[in-house]
Design an enzyme around this catalytic site. Structure first.
Site, PDB file in Angstrom:
ATOM      1  N   HIS A 144      13.338  38.038  36.076  1.00  0.00           N
ATOM      2  CA  HIS A 144      13.686  39.618  35.601  1.00  0.00           C
ATOM      3  C   HIS A 144      12.880  39.477  34.748  1.00  0.00           C
ATOM      4  CE1 HIS A 144      17.372  38.284  33.158  1.00  0.00           C
ATOM      5  NE2 HIS A 144      17.636  37.140  34.735  1.00  0.00           N
ATOM      6  N   ASP A 181      16.124  32.799  30.650  1.00  0.00           N
ATOM      7  CA  ASP A 181      16.520  33.675  31.556  1.00  0.00           C
ATOM      8  C   ASP A 181      16.254  35.278  30.997  1.00  0.00           C
ATOM      9  OD1 ASP A 181      18.587  35.273  33.160  1.00  0.00           O
ATOM     10  OD2 ASP A 181      20.102  34.742  32.223  1.00  0.00           O
ATOM     11  N   GLU A 212      17.604  42.985  35.891  1.00  0.00           N
ATOM     12  CA  GLU A 212      18.785  42.442  36.556  1.00  0.00           C
ATOM     13  C   GLU A 212      19.700  41.572  36.129  1.00  0.00           C
ATOM     14  OE1 GLU A 212      20.591  38.657  37.982  1.00  0.00           O
ATOM     15  OE2 GLU A 212      19.216  39.070  35.980  1.00  0.00           O
ATOM     16  N   GLU A 213      20.061  41.959  34.467  1.00  0.00           N
ATOM     17  CA  GLU A 213      21.234  41.430  34.088  1.00  0.00           C
ATOM     18  C   GLU A 213      23.047  42.740  33.730  1.00  0.00           C
ATOM     19  OE1 GLU A 213      21.983  38.539  33.076  1.00  0.00           O
ATOM     20  OE2 GLU A 213      20.188  37.597  32.483  1.00  0.00           O
ATOM     21  N   ASP A 241      15.117  32.893  38.788  1.00  0.00           N
ATOM     22  CA  ASP A 241      16.306  33.175  37.881  1.00  0.00           C
ATOM     23  C   ASP A 241      17.001  31.641  37.708  1.00  0.00           C
ATOM     24  OD1 ASP A 241      17.068  34.341  36.375  1.00  0.00           O
ATOM     25  OD2 ASP A 241      18.405  35.593  37.680  1.00  0.00           O
ATOM     26  N   HIS A 249      22.528  33.135  28.502  1.00  0.00           N
ATOM     27  CA  HIS A 249      23.210  34.427  27.915  1.00  0.00           C
ATOM     28  C   HIS A 249      24.013  34.711  26.399  1.00  0.00           C
ATOM     29  CE1 HIS A 249      24.183  36.134  32.347  1.00  0.00           C
ATOM     30  NE2 HIS A 249      23.033  36.226  31.933  1.00  0.00           N
TER      31      HIS A 249
END
Lengths: 457, 457
Positions: free
Chosen positions: B280, B292, B326-327, B354, B424
Site C-alpha cells: 500500500h 509500512d 490501507e491505513e 505489508d 506507525h
C-alpha cells in the site's frame, strides 16, 4: 507372553510420548522466560556501554573478565572460575592515515582506513608508494616481483553479494585481508590496502585479523572503506602516477596474561559429561563489540540463568564459557580444549554463538549422520519458534579445537544479512542490537542445550 | 503397447524433472538479479526521503502516485494506469498535547502522545479529566457509567511479549486502539489514552486507525508512548486526584480523490488470468512509512522489473498494485476488488507485502488443501533461500476483498521482531531498512510469483 509384550511396547510408546510432550512444554517455558524476563540485553548493555570494546590484553578485556565472572557468581551458578591463557597483545596506537596523492580528480585526499589486527606499523614516517590494484592472488602472482617491488598492493575484490548467507560472501573474500600482506611481501611490496569485508557501500573501514607467514618480511596493512576502495580504484584508472601514503602506529607487545571465564551448573546424573555453550569475550578495538561477540557471551550466561530460573536440573554439566582472544589468536579456545583433554573431561557437545545477536534461524551442526538424525527428531519442537534451519556443518572458532575429542560442534545461526554492515568496525555498537532478537537467540540456544542434555546425543 | 506406455511415462517423468530443474535455475537467477542489481532500495530511498510520509489525501500521497506511475512507465511495463478511488482525508493539524496534572511525583508533566488516525480533535480548549486505567473491555464494562462518565479512559494492556510472532502480540492488544474510543464513549467517557502498540519500552508514541461505531458520540483519542504509559500508570496508583489534559487538532475533511497505481506485464498464454503482487502506497503521517509500506510497494514494482530484466515472459498477466488508503479506510483494496469483479477478471492469486522490509522468512497462504499441497511442492526450491516458513493462513488488508472471488491470498512473511519498534511512528524511517533484507524480500516474492505463474494453482 504376546500380551505382556504388547503391554510393554504400549507402555514404552506412552512413556516416549509423555516425555516428548514434557520437553515440548519445557521449551515453551524457556522462550516465555527469555521473552518476558530475559537478561541478555541488560548484560550486553553493561558490557557494551559500561565497558566498551575489549581487545585481548586491554584493560577493557580485563574488565569484561571481571564483569562476567561477577555476573555469573551473582546468578549463583554452581561454580564460576577463570582459566589462565596468555594472549597476543596488539595495540593500534594513534589513529592511522591513508591518503591518495597525485590523484587526477582530488589531488591529495584522505580515505577512510583502519590498520589490520596484528599488523606492524609504518611508524611516524609512513610509507609512500605507487599502488597496484589486484582482485585475487592469481593476479598478484602473475604480476610478480617486477611489477610489485616497492609498491603498495591494493586488494579490491568485493564480497559477492549473490550469496544468500553473508558468511559465505565473507568466506569468499577474506583471504585478501588474512593472507594478503605476506603474499604481497614475497614480491617485495611495501604495504597493503585491502577492501573492507562488508556488503555495504559506505565509508566505514572494517578491521580484522591478518596472519603473517613465517620468514617473510612483515609489511604494514590497512583495510579501506568500500567507498574509499571505489574512489581509489577509479582514480587508479585515471593515472598511474597516483601514490598512496600510509601511516599506522600499531605494534605487537609481549603476550599478556588473560582468562577464559567459565560458569557451570553441575549435572545431576552424568556430572562428568560436559555440554558447553559459549561466545568470545574479546572484541576488536573499534565500536563496542556488541554483535561480535558481546551477544554470544551474554546469551551463553543467559542459557544457564534460564535453566536456574525454571528450576531445570540438567543431567549433564552445562558450562557457559567466555572464550578470550578469538579475534587475533584464538588462544582461549585452544587452551580450553587443551585443559579439557588434560583433565579427561568428556565434552558431549559445544554450541557457539558468534554470528551476531540477530533474529535466530537455526543451527549448523558438525556431527555424524546418526547424531544429526537424532537432532532432527527435535525439528518439530524447534519449528514452532521459527528455528527451521537445522543444517549440516558449522561450529565456531573457539569450540573448533574440541573437535578432535569427538565433541559435536554446533554453530548458532542467527540471520546473517546485517552482520557485515557492523562486523569489526565502529558501527558494531549496542544500538544495533534489537532486544527481542537477542533474547530469542538465547532462548533458541537454551532450548537446544536442554534437548541435548535431556536426550543425550 | 506396454512398452509404448512405459516410454510415455518415462518421457513425462523426464519432462517433469527438466521443468523442475529449469524453474530452480530461474529462481537462482531471480535472486542473483535482486542481490546484484536490485532497485528496491533506490526506489524506496526516493519514496521515503524524496517524498516522505503519505497519508491518504495528502499532497505527498499524490506525489507517490505520480512517482510510482512514472517509475513503472520508465521500466516499460506493458501497461501502467491509475484506478480512481475516493479516500478519507483525515488531518492531524498541529501537534497534540498530553499532560498529567496533579501527579504526586511530577506535578504537571507532558507525556508523549499522538492522536489516533480518524479521531476527532479536542480543539484548542482541550479536555481535562480524571483518568481511569483499564486493561481490557471486560474491566471497562464492569466499571460502567457510574465510574466512567466524564472521565478519560486509559487503556494500558501491553502487547504480550511471549508471542514469537510480533504480529500475534499486536493482534492481542490492538482492539484497545481500534475500538476503545466508542466502547468508552458508551459509558460517557470524554477521551481515550491508549498504550502504544509496540513491544519496545521507549518514548515514541505509535498512531494507527481508530474506528468509531455509529450512533455513539465520537470522543478524542491518543496513543501514549510505552514509557509514558508506565509513568501514568504508576502515578495513578499514587493519587486518584490525578487528571490528564488532552489537546488534539485533528479533523476529518471530505473524501478526496486518489488512486491505486497499477503496472502490468501481459500474460503470453493466459492473458485473462491475473496474478497480483502489491503493497500500500499510503502511510501514516509520522516517520516516512519506509517499512509500512513503502517497502511493499517498491518490492512489488521490483518483481515485475526482475521479470523484464531476466526476459521472463509470464504465462499469466502479472500486476503490481500500489493500493491507496490501507491505513485508514482500505478503500483502495475494496475498489480494486470491485473493479476486478465488474470487469470479470479472473484473479488466480494475490500476494501482499505489508509486514516490513525485513529479512524474508516465507509466506502465509490462505487457500484450499489442494492448492497448499501444490505450493509445498516448491518447498525445496524455496528452502535454498531460507524461505522455510510456508504456512497456512495469511494475506493482507488490501488483497482481502478478492477472497470472495476465489483468489488465493498470500502474505509475504519477513521477520517480525523489529516491525513494531517502528510501526506507525516517527521511527519508521529509511535508515531502519537494510538494503539486502529489502532486496531479498523482493526476490522471494518474485520467485513465488514466478512459480505460481509457471505451474498454475
Amino acid at each position: 507372553m504376546k500380551k505382556n509384550c504388547l503391554i510393554t511396547i504400549a507402555t514404552l510408546l506412552l512413556f516416549h510420548a509423555l516425555q516428548a510432550q514434557s520437553q515440548k512444554d519445557e521449551v515453551r517455558k524457556i522462550f516465555d522466560e527469555a521473552l518476558a524476563n530475559g537478561q541478555s540485553y541488560a548484560m550486553l548493555e553493561y558490557l557494551s556501554l559500561g565497558i566498551g570494546n575489549r581487545l585481548s590484553g586491554s584493560p577493557q578485556a580485563a574488565a569484561a573478565v571481571e564483569y562476567t565472572r561477577e555476573r555469573m557468581e551473582a546468578l549463583r551458578f554452581d561454580s564460576v572460575y577463570l582459566q589462565e591463557v596468555m594472549v597476543p597483545h596488539w595495540i593500534r596506537g594513534h589513529k592511522e592515515v591513508g591518503r591518495m596523492v597525485n590523484s587526477v580528480t582530488y589531488g591529495s585526499k584522505e580515505l577512510s582506513v583502519t590498520a589490520l589486527g596484528n599488523a606492524v606499523g609504518t611508524g611516524p614516517d609512513g610509507v609512500l608508494a605507487e599502488v597496484v590494484e589486484v582482485q585475487n592472488f592469481n593476479q598478484l602472482d602473475s604480476l610478480g616481483k617486477e611489477k610489485l617491488e616497492g609498491k603498495i598492493v591494493f586488494y579490491n575484490r568485493p564480497m559477492d553479494p549473490k550469496h544468500i548467507s553473508a558468511f559465505q560472501a565473507y568466506g569468499g573474500a577474506v583471504n585478501q585481508r588474512v593472507g594478503g600482506a605476506s603474499r604481497a611481501a614475497k614480491y617485495g611490496a611495501v604495504g597493503v590496502v585491502a577492501r573492507s569485508m562488508t556488503l555495504a557501500l559506505d565509508d566505514i573501514p572494517h578491521t580484522g585479523t591478518l596472519v603473517y607467514e613465517e620468514d617473510i618480511p612483515k609489511i604494514p596493512a590497512v583495510a579501506i572503506s568500500t567507498i574509499g576502495a571505489e574512489i581509489l580504484s577509479s582514480e587508479l584508472k585515471r593515472s598511474d602516477k597516483l601514490k598512496f601514503y600510509l601511516e599506522t602506529h600499531c605494534e605487537m607487545l609481549p603476550d599478556a596474561l588473560s582468562y577464559n571465564v567459565i560458569g557451570e551448573i553441575k549435572g545431576s546424573e552424568f556430572p562428568d559429561e560436559y555440554i558447553v555453550v559459549g561466545g568470545h569475550l574479546d572484541s576488536w578495538d573499534v565500536g563496542d563489540g556488541s554483535h561480535d561477540d558481546g551477544a554470544g557471551c551474554v546469551q551463553s550466561i543467559e542459557v544457564l540463568r534460564i535453566f536456574k530460573a525454571l528450576g531445570i536440573h540438567p543431567k549433564r554439566t552445562i558450562r557457559a564459557v567466555m572464550f578470550m582472544n578469538e579475534e587475533n589468536g584464538s588462544r582461549g579456545g585452544k587452551e580450553y580444549a587443551r585443559a579439557a583433554r588434560e583433565n579427561g573431561e568428556k565434552h558431549l557437545a559445544a554450541l557457539e554463538s558468534d554470528a551476531g545477536g540477530f533474529t535466530p534461524r537455526g543451527f549448523g551442526v558438525q556431527c555424524s549422520n546418526e547424531v544429526f538424525s537424532k537432532i532432527m527428531e527435535w525439528a518439530d519442537i524447534l519449528n514452532a519458534y521459527d528455528l527451521r534451519k537445522i543444517v549440516r556443518g558449522g561450529g565456531g572458532a573457539d569450540i573448533g579445537p574440541l573437535k578432535e575429542q569427538g565433541t559435536v560442534l554446533i554453530g548458532f545461526l542467527p540471520d546473517s544479512q546485517r552482520y557485515f554492515d557492523y562486523h569489526h568496525s565502529e558501527a558494531d555498537t549496542f544500538d544495533k542490537v534489537n532486544r527481542r532478537e537477542l533474547e530469542l537467540g538465547a532462548a533458541a540456544m537454551a532450548s537446544l542445550i536442554y534437548l541435548i542434555d535431556q536426550n543425550g546425543l
